[in-house]
Every structure is written in structure tokens, then in C-alpha cells.
Write a protein that holds these residues in place. Structure first.
Motif, PDB file in Angstrom:
ATOM      1  N   LEU A 188       0.830  -1.206   0.000  1.00 14.47           N
ATOM      2  CA  LEU A 188       0.000   0.000   0.000  1.00 14.47           C
ATOM      3  C   LEU A 188       0.863   1.255   0.000  1.00 14.47           C
ATOM      4  O   LEU A 188       0.558   2.234  -0.681  1.00 14.47           O
ATOM      5  CB  LEU A 188      -0.938   0.013   1.214  1.00 14.47           C
ATOM      6  CG  LEU A 188      -2.222  -0.783   1.049  1.00 14.47           C
ATOM      7  CD1 LEU A 188      -3.025  -0.749   2.323  1.00 14.47           C
ATOM      8  CD2 LEU A 188      -3.057  -0.220  -0.080  1.00 14.47           C
TER       9      LEU A 188
ATOM     10  N   LEU B 271      -4.598   2.512   6.568  1.00 16.56           N
ATOM     11  CA  LEU B 271      -4.041   1.213   6.198  1.00 16.56           C
ATOM     12  C   LEU B 271      -4.905   0.075   6.731  1.00 16.56           C
ATOM     13  O   LEU B 271      -5.107  -0.933   6.065  1.00 16.56           O
ATOM     14  CB  LEU B 271      -2.618   1.067   6.749  1.00 16.56           C
ATOM     15  CG  LEU B 271      -1.510   1.872   6.096  1.00 16.56           C
ATOM     16  CD1 LEU B 271      -0.263   1.798   6.946  1.00 16.56           C
ATOM     17  CD2 LEU B 271      -1.225   1.336   4.712  1.00 16.56           C
TER      18      LEU B 271
ATOM     19  N   VAL C  94      -3.345   6.795   0.703  1.00 19.65           N
ATOM     20  CA  VAL C  94      -3.704   5.427   1.081  1.00 19.65           C
ATOM     21  C   VAL C  94      -5.211   5.343   1.276  1.00 19.65           C
ATOM     22  O   VAL C  94      -5.866   4.390   0.834  1.00 19.65           O
ATOM     23  CB  VAL C  94      -2.946   5.017   2.361  1.00 19.65           C
ATOM     24  CG1 VAL C  94      -3.481   3.714   2.894  1.00 19.65           C
ATOM     25  CG2 VAL C  94      -1.475   4.896   2.076  1.00 19.65           C
TER      26      VAL C  94
END
Ligand code: SF4
Ligand code: SF4
Lengths: 349, 169
Positions: A23, A93, A262
Motif C-alpha cells: 500500500l 491502512l 492510502v
């Protein structure tokens, strides 16, 4: 504790590491791709000086951020100030944990101490996956508001407040849009949602076909949640300098920056999973790696449209932003969810 | 409300249509140091002090250019030519001749004022320096322009409309 458990634990931890690194890499690549695409949209080339076609620009940017001097202004609330960027990035995340990236678990072709190793294409298959996403999504607000507050600066505080108000408001229609999808599937587990879409209409019963309104509402809310243009009120450069991140520099700013990207990537994954059939596609059931490919194509398409929107639509004013959310999106999504429920009730009971 | 939704959605769709159209057109960016820039013949760039065919300098140190310069960026100090040290055909020559390129506005008045057509504004415009003091060009640099053909191309097409055709379609 038996061996199998320990091995699965290790596999799980490795998997988390791999996804997190992937990511972050995607974030770096995304910054680059966005600059390139925005350039093309505005008849420029975008960065093309570092490396071939500017491909090393990412590395140059990262170097710059890493080697900037770490300045902590004297007037900030130190602990909170240092915590905030992390608090913004980690939830972004974390939301990825429940996204299934392929159909079937993958078994490695070798064994460790007689135990076969299976890798699940998800980190956690939570049975309230959708709730988890919404809950984690609202945690991201803390990073923003704490960053704005601890900076001890009027602009930052205003930016932080504004952003959190925006994020919290847009969570409501987002949840309701999700609800319309869940009503049809009958499960909050993301794997079930994808399998449902894969099992009808030859694998193309994507929820966007039956829930176009919910998809559009979700898309708009996703833009607002990730602080993307035209809802990039968090960084209204022209009125709030840089909003909540004004007092941040170097890698601390980099983390906020990463959090935004993200967030945008993860929300695209969720959108692709819930509305565009996730990993499903021809032969994805048999070959898990094909599923990853399908998912990535869908995500890339959504990300492209997000950049496209950024290149096309100017930023909205704050009062209009709130008005749009509460007076338009919310009623529409409520009506949509109610209509869905009604139709389902008439059809199936 | 329906009307508002329809109009605003069409507006958004139109905006996105415009941008995607440009996405597929070639960028207009001029890749400057890689591609030379085309300038017109009368483009006024960096100055050059010309010489006669026999190698003598045209400049006679009269300082008319310095007087004409609106930004006062030319400095001329004249000296007498001797038979042993001859720089220009006449009696005097410019011992010191500097132009401050940071102050110059490239108006071309100096070239116009010069009685011997010694100072001429040519086409080179890439005048960046690492040190700002280097932007004050001494006479040696002005006498020998560096080769700018890589960055500047002079257009030779017919760009001027004949005066007799002014005002006519
Ligand atoms: S071009 Fe104009 S400003 Fe420049 S040196 Fe000549 S007279 Fe002065
Ligand atoms: S360049 Fe021309 S005007 Fe200037 S000092 Fe020399 S001769 Fe005179």
C-alpha cells in the motif's frame, strides 16, 4: 500452542507486512501517476526530468521528504503533535484488512515441518466487514483533528475542525449507500458480498447494476472521506494555507500526505469490492491470481476517474459542501435504502 | 430539485468531457533545452559587440549606447588607440565595456543609438547564471557570443505583412 497455529500466525504477520508495504508503494506510485495524469489533463507532460519519463521522480520525492530537517515548532502540543500523522495513516491502512483480494485461499507448493501453508487472500475475514470499514474510517478523523488542534495555530485548528466535520457528515450517506448494497446481499462479510456478485448473471451481477444510486452516493462520499478534490477542503491552500498540516514538515507531513493517498486507494478497493464485483471475473474462481488482476484493473479505473474528477471540477465552498451532504445526499441515500428494502420485501416475502 | 440535479449533472459531465478531450491531445509544453525555441528574426536577445571584417572592433567608445539606455546598465570607458595597440579603426576604442544583463530590459535602444552598429541584440535568450555577478558581461564575453544554435532557431518564414497590405483582408 501447536505448530499449525504458530505457522499461521507467522504467515498472517508476513501477509500484513506485505500488504502494508504494497500500500505504501502504491501511495508513492499513485503520487507519480496522479502528477503525470493531471499533467496530461491540463496539456502538460507532468514530471519527466528524473529518470526515463520521470519514473524516478517518486524516489527523488521520497528522498526529499526523508532528509528534510525535522522541525517541531515551539508552540505545539508535542506528544499529540507527533502522534497525529500516525493516527491519520494507520486507520487508512487498517481498513484494507477486510478486503478480499482473490477468490480462493492459496496453498504454497511446499510444506514447513509437515504442515501445509495456506495463504488467505484477506487479512481478516470479519463477519461485520462493512461495519469495520465504517468504524475504522471514522478513526482517521482523529489524526486530522488532533493534528489541527495540537498545532496551536488558528488556521490549523479551523482546517482540522472543518475536515472532521466534513468526514463525519459524509460518513452517514456512505453508510446508507453501503446499507443498500448489504440489503441485497444479506451479509456484511466482504467475501460474501463478492461471492454473491460472482454467483449470478454469469459472474457479472455487480451491485452497481442494481444500485447505481448507491454507487454514485458512495463515490461522492469516498471523495469527501479521502479529502479529494472537489472536496479537498482539508488543504484549501488559498484560504487555510494547508489546513491541519500547516505546521508539519518533512516526513511528518509525508505521513499525512500518505494517509490521504492510502485512504483514496483503500476506498477504491472497497468500492471495487462492494459495487464492481471485487476479484470476480472469468475464471477468477479457479485461478486466484487472475482475481487479483481483475481487482487491480477495477481499482485502477476508479483511481483514474478520481484524478479525472480532480482535473475537471473546482473545489466546492464549505457551506455548500455541508448543504450538499445534509440536504441532498442524505435524503437521497435514505430514500434509496428505503426503496431497496421495500422492493426486496415485496419480492421475497 | 430534479431540475437542479439534471442541470448540475450535465454541467459536471460537460466539464469531464472537456478534460478527457484534452487528455488525448498532445501537450503544448515546449521541452525547452531538448527542443530549440523558435524566435522571429527581430527578436531581441543577448547583446553582441560586432567586429569589422578585418577583425577590428566596430565600437569606438562613444558611450552613446550608455546614454540611450533607459536602465543605465551599460558602462563604457574609452581609451585612445595607439599604432601599437589598435582595437578599432578610429581614434578611440572602448577599454571597458560592460552590460548588466540583470538590469537590461532588452529594449534595443542601445543598438539604435550606436553610430557604428557595433552593439547588436541577437537571438540568444538563455542567460541564466549560477553566480549573479556573472550576469555583468565584460567586453570579452560580449565580443564572443557563445553558440546558441542548439537552443534558438530563427524562423525564416514570412512573418511581416507588407505595409501596403495593412487593413486589407
Ligand atoms: S537593450 Fe535597452 S536596457 Fe538593454 S542595454 Fe540596450 S538600451 Fe540598455
Ligand atoms: S557600442 Fe556603439 S554606441 Fe556604444 S560605445 Fe560603442 S560605438 Fe558607441
Amino acid at each position: 500452542m501447536d505448530l499449525e497455529f504458530i505457522i499461521s500466525l507467522i504467515v498472517q504477520i508476513v501477509m500484513i507486512g506485505v500488504i502494508a508495504v504494497a500500500l505504501m508503494t502504491a501511495f508513492a506510485a499513485m503520487v507519480m501517476v496522479e502528477r503525470k495524469l493531471l499533467g496530461r489533463f491540463t496539456l502538460r507532460y507532468g514530471p519527466n526530468r528524473v529518470g526515463k519519463y520521470g519514473s524516478l521522480q517518486i524516489i527523488a520525492d521520497m528522498f526529499k521528504l526523508f532528509f528534510k530537517e525535522e522541525v517541531i515548532p515551539g508552540h505545539v502540543e508535542r506528544t499529540v503533535y507527533l502522534m497525529a500523522p500516525g493516527l491519520a495513516l494507520v486507520p487508512a491502512l487498517m481498513a484494507f484488512a477486510v478486503v478480499p483480494i482473490a477468490g480462493a485461499p492459496f496453498t504454497l507448493p511446499f510444506q514447513i515441518m509437515g504442515t501445509p501453508i495456506t495463504i488467505n487472500p484477506w487479512i481478516a475475514n470479519v463477519n461485520v466487514g462493512v461495519l469495520y470499514i465504517l468504524a475504522i474510517g471514522s478513526l482517521g478523523t482523529y489524526g486530522v483533528i488532533l493534528g489541527g488542534w495540537s498545532s496551536n495555530n488558528k488556521y490549523s485548528l479551523l482546517g482540522g475542525l472543518r475536515t472532521s466535520a466534513q468526514m463525519l457528515s459524509y460518513e452517514l450517506p456512505m453508510g446508507l449507500a453501503m446499507l443498500s448494497a448489504i440489503l441485497i446481499v444479506g451479509s456484511m462479510q466482504l467475501t460474501n458480498i463478492v461471492e454473491f456478485q460472482a454467483s449470478y448473471l454469469g459472474g457479472f451481477f455487480w451491485l452497481i447494476l442494481v444500485q447505481p444510486v448507491a454507487f454514485i452516493v458512495f463515490y461522492i462520499c469516498a471523495l469527501a472521506e479521502a479529502g479529494r478534490s472537489p472536496f479537498d477542503l482539508p488543504e484549501t491552500e488559498n484560504e487555510l494555507i494547508a489546513g491541519f498540516s500547516t505546521e508539519y514538515g518533512g516526513m511528518k507531513f509525508g505521513l499525512f500526505f500518505a494517509a490521504e493517498y492510502v485512504h483514496m486507494i483503500v476506498v477504491s478497493f472497497i468500492m471495487a469490492t462492494v459495487f464492481l464485483g471485487g476479484w470476480s471475473g472469468p475464471f477468477a474462481q479457479q485461478a486466484p491470481f487472475l482475481g487479483i488482476g481483475y481487482l487491480l484493473i477495477k481499482v485502477a479505473f476508479i483511481l483514474f476517474t478520481m484524478i479525472w474528477v480532480r482535473a475537471s471540477i473546482p473545489r466546492v465552498r464549505f457551506d455548500k459542501l455541508m448543504k450538499f451532504c445534509w440536504k441532498f445526499l442524505l435524503p437521497v441515500s435514505i430514500a434509496n435504502a428505503a426503496a431497496t428494502a421495500l422492493v426486496l420485501a415485496v419480492l421475497f416475502f | 430539485m430534479i431540475k437542479e440535479v439534471v442541470t448540475s449533472s450535465t454541467e459536471i459531465a460537460r466539464a469531464m468531457g472537456v478534460t478527457i478531450k484534452y487528455f488525448f491531445t498532445k501537450p503544448v509544453t515546449h521541452q525547452f533545452p531538448d527542443e530549440p525555441v523558435e524566435v522571429y528574426p527581430r527578436f531581441r536577445g543577448r547583446h553582441v559587440l560586432k567586429r569589422h571584417e578585418n577583425g577590428l572592433e566596430r565600437c569606438i567608445g562613444c558611450a552613446l549606447c550608455a546614454a540611450a539606455c533607459p536602465t543605465d546598465c551599460i558602462y563604457v570607458e574609452a581609451a585612445e588607440n595607439t599604432d601599437d595597440e589598435r582595437y578599432s579603426p578610429g581614434e578611440r576604442y572602448a577599454k571597458v565595456y560592460t552590460i548588466n544583463m540583470l538590469r537590461c530590459i532588452f529594449c534595443g535602444y542601445c543598438a539604435e543609438a550606436c553610430p557604428t552598429e557595433a552593439v547588436v541584440l541577437e537571438h540568444d535568450f538563455a542567460l541564466a547564471e549560477y553566480d549573479r555577478w556573472d550576469a555583468i558581461y565584460p567586453k570579452e564575453r560580449l565580443l564572443e557570443p557563445h553558440d546558441a544554435s542548439k537552443v534558438v532557431v530563427v524562423r525564416d518564414d514570412e512573418v511581416f505583412v507588407n505595409v501596403s497590405r495593412w487593413g486589407k483582408k
